[in-house]
Scaffold this motif. Structure first.
Motif, mmCIF file in Angstrom:
data_model
loop_
_atom_site.group_PDB
_atom_site.id
_atom_site.type_symbol
_atom_site.label_atom_id
_atom_site.label_comp_id
_atom_site.label_asym_id
_atom_site.label_seq_id
_atom_site.Cartn_x
_atom_site.Cartn_y
_atom_site.Cartn_z
ATOM 1 N N ASN A 58 14.099 0.069 -3.807
ATOM 2 C CA ASN A 58 14.082 0.890 -5.008
ATOM 3 C C ASN A 58 15.164 1.967 -4.915
ATOM 4 O OD1 ASN A 58 12.285 1.931 -2.900
ATOM 5 N ND2 ASN A 58 12.037 3.669 -4.268
ATOM 6 N N PRO A 59 15.562 2.531 -6.057
ATOM 7 C CA PRO A 59 16.671 3.498 -6.053
ATOM 8 C C PRO A 59 16.251 4.947 -5.857
ATOM 9 C CG PRO A 59 16.078 2.967 -8.305
ATOM 10 C CD PRO A 59 15.180 2.124 -7.422
ATOM 11 N N ASP A 60 14.979 5.211 -5.582
ATOM 12 C CA ASP A 60 14.489 6.589 -5.549
ATOM 13 C C ASP A 60 14.947 7.333 -4.298
ATOM 14 O OD1 ASP A 60 12.472 6.597 -7.960
ATOM 15 O OD2 ASP A 60 12.162 4.728 -6.880
ATOM 16 N N ALA A 61 14.903 8.677 -4.395
ATOM 17 C CA ALA A 61 15.426 9.545 -3.334
ATOM 18 C C ALA A 61 14.781 9.313 -1.971
ATOM 19 C CB ALA A 61 15.280 11.009 -3.750
ATOM 20 N N PRO A 62 13.452 9.147 -1.858
ATOM 21 C CA PRO A 62 12.879 9.019 -0.514
ATOM 22 C C PRO A 62 13.298 7.750 0.216
ATOM 23 C CG PRO A 62 11.193 8.714 -2.194
ATOM 24 C CD PRO A 62 12.408 9.232 -2.889
ATOM 25 N N GLN A 63 13.804 6.748 -0.520
ATOM 26 C CA GLN A 63 14.262 5.514 0.132
ATOM 27 C C GLN A 63 15.784 5.481 0.331
ATOM 28 O OE1 GLN A 63 11.494 5.307 -2.176
ATOM 29 N NE2 GLN A 63 10.421 5.422 -0.211
ATOM 30 N N ILE A 130 11.225 -6.414 1.029
ATOM 31 C CA ILE A 130 11.238 -5.519 -0.132
ATOM 32 C C ILE A 130 10.715 -4.164 0.311
ATOM 33 C CG2 ILE A 130 10.184 -5.043 -2.373
ATOM 34 C CD1 ILE A 130 10.199 -8.007 -2.947
ATOM 35 N N VAL A 131 11.444 -3.121 -0.031
ATOM 36 C CA VAL A 131 10.993 -1.759 0.241
ATOM 37 C C VAL A 131 10.794 -1.072 -1.101
ATOM 38 C CG1 VAL A 131 11.465 0.425 1.384
ATOM 39 C CG2 VAL A 131 12.254 -1.710 2.413
ATOM 40 N N VAL A 132 9.561 -0.668 -1.364
ATOM 41 C CA VAL A 132 9.227 -0.031 -2.631
ATOM 42 C C VAL A 132 8.889 1.433 -2.403
ATOM 43 C CG1 VAL A 132 8.381 -2.155 -3.684
ATOM 44 C CG2 VAL A 132 6.782 -0.690 -2.433
ATOM 45 N N GLY A 133 9.089 2.226 -3.432
ATOM 46 C CA GLY A 133 8.616 3.592 -3.406
ATOM 47 C C GLY A 133 7.186 3.644 -3.894
ATOM 48 N N ASP A 167 6.239 -15.278 2.318
ATOM 49 C CA ASP A 167 6.846 -14.885 3.589
ATOM 50 C C ASP A 167 7.692 -13.620 3.470
ATOM 51 O OD1 ASP A 167 5.737 -17.016 5.014
ATOM 52 O OD2 ASP A 167 7.356 -18.365 4.411
ATOM 53 N N THR A 168 7.888 -13.128 2.264
ATOM 54 C CA THR A 168 8.662 -11.903 2.060
ATOM 55 C C THR A 168 7.781 -10.693 2.351
ATOM 56 O OG1 THR A 168 9.955 -12.986 0.309
ATOM 57 C CG2 THR A 168 10.036 -10.579 0.417
ATOM 58 N N THR A 169 8.194 -9.863 3.267
ATOM 59 C CA THR A 169 7.434 -8.651 3.595
ATOM 60 C C THR A 169 7.667 -7.589 2.540
ATOM 61 O OG1 THR A 169 7.576 -9.086 5.974
ATOM 62 C CG2 THR A 169 7.116 -6.818 5.307
ATOM 63 N N VAL A 170 6.580 -6.981 2.080
ATOM 64 C CA VAL A 170 6.660 -5.867 1.126
ATOM 65 C C VAL A 170 6.231 -4.602 1.864
ATOM 66 C CG1 VAL A 170 5.913 -4.947 -1.088
ATOM 67 C CG2 VAL A 170 6.137 -7.427 -0.781
ATOM 68 N N ALA A 171 7.145 -3.645 1.944
ATOM 69 C CA ALA A 171 6.909 -2.418 2.714
ATOM 70 C C ALA A 171 7.126 -1.195 1.842
ATOM 71 C CB ALA A 171 7.854 -2.368 3.915
ATOM 72 N N THR A 172 6.604 -0.072 2.284
ATOM 73 C CA THR A 172 6.885 1.205 1.645
ATOM 74 C C THR A 172 7.052 2.267 2.714
ATOM 75 O OG1 THR A 172 6.191 2.709 -0.139
ATOM 76 C CG2 THR A 172 4.481 2.009 1.399
ATOM 77 N N THR A 173 7.879 3.279 2.421
ATOM 78 C CA THR A 173 7.963 4.470 3.272
ATOM 79 C C THR A 173 7.400 5.642 2.476
ATOM 80 O OG1 THR A 173 10.277 4.846 2.582
ATOM 81 C CG2 THR A 173 9.907 3.661 4.649
ATOM 82 N N VAL A 174 6.430 6.331 3.072
ATOM 83 C CA VAL A 174 5.736 7.428 2.387
ATOM 84 C C VAL A 174 5.391 8.531 3.382
ATOM 85 C CG1 VAL A 174 4.676 6.014 0.566
ATOM 86 C CG2 VAL A 174 3.486 6.307 2.747
ATOM 87 N N HIS A 175 5.047 9.684 2.849
ATOM 88 C CA HIS A 175 4.479 10.766 3.648
ATOM 89 C C HIS A 175 2.997 10.491 3.859
ATOM 90 C CE1 HIS A 175 3.136 14.852 4.686
ATOM 91 N NE2 HIS A 175 4.398 15.068 5.042
#
Length: 249
Positions: A58-63, A130-133, A167-175
């Protein structure tokens, strides 16, 4: 606790504490957070990252740190254009075409448009990660975004073309504030979200500055576009959906 109540609780917690980072306020967006760099670094230590040649982020700031780390690692990165309103709705950042000195600029919101190559869905290479916000998540893989649903639509379009699959991993980075059943939860106690909608894409991997967690999610992934959930106005706004919509009758 419904999704909007979760969003408001998380946004308020960021607004009232000292964990939010630019842009402000954190409301009505994927909130940027202190430790986003550390979360990206922790994601880069996972097997899912190591084995991925191609990401969609995703295009958001935290990523932003995730996008930069991916290009520096020689990974191709796809980012969706706002609201999928372009006939070629994905922008491809190719590490072979972007010099090391350009990576910082190329991965910002404005830089993605300048350096990215517009790409139709059927031109997107196989996506490994995939990395999502996220605004809120659970350790069981449920996710609450900012409420517009485009992340799920992007998955659905690419799933129709087998660019992504089980088989596609879906991940997120969060606080940790965003981990709704975690010790620092913004809602202050365990929360039982409603059963995800049919078009919701569950998370396989939740990464914070402190930990990386495999969710072992019990929720099923959508196997394509839920056409019945899209009205004529939505279809008219998104060319890639309009041209692929099944004929009525």
């Amino acid at each position: 606790m419904d999704k909007q109540a979760v969003r408001e609780a998380v946004w308020d917690a960021f607004d009232e504490g000292d964990q939010a980072r630019f842009p402000f306020p954190p409301h009505d967006r994927i909130p940027n957070f202190a430790g986003a760099d550390e979360a990206a670094a922790r994601l880069a230590e996972t097997e899912a990252w190591e084995s991925a040649a191609t990401l969609k982020a995703n295009p958001d700031a935290p990523q932003l740190p995730v996008r930069r780390a991916a290009l520096r690692a020689g990974k191709t990165v796809y980012v969706a254009q706002p609201r999928l309103r372009d006939p070629n709705p994905f922008l491809r950042l190719d590490p072979a075409e972007i010099s090391p000195d350009e990576i910082d600029d190329a991965t910002t919101v404005s830089g993605i448009s300048e350096y990215g190559t517009p790409t139709a869905p059927d031109g997107v290479a196989r996506v490994d990660l995939i990395v999502v916000g996220s605004v809120g998540v659970t350790t069981g893989g449920a996710r609450v975004g900012k409420g517009e649903g485009y992340s799920d639509l992007e998955w659905a379009v690419l799933r129709e073309l087998d660019v992504v699959d089980d088989d596609t991993t879906v991940a997120t980075t969060v606080h940790e504030l965003s981990v709704l059943d975690g010790p620092e939860s913004a809602v202050g106690a365990d929360v039982d979200l409603q059963e995800p909608d049919a078009h919701d894409v569950p998370l396989d991997l939740v990464v914070t500055p402190e930990r990386a967690l495999r969710t072992e999610t019990p929720y099923a992934r959508p196997d394509g576009v839920d056409w019945d959930a899209l009205d004529a106005e939505k279809l008219s706004e998104i060319p890639v959906l309009a041209e692929r919509a099944p004929e009525e009758g």
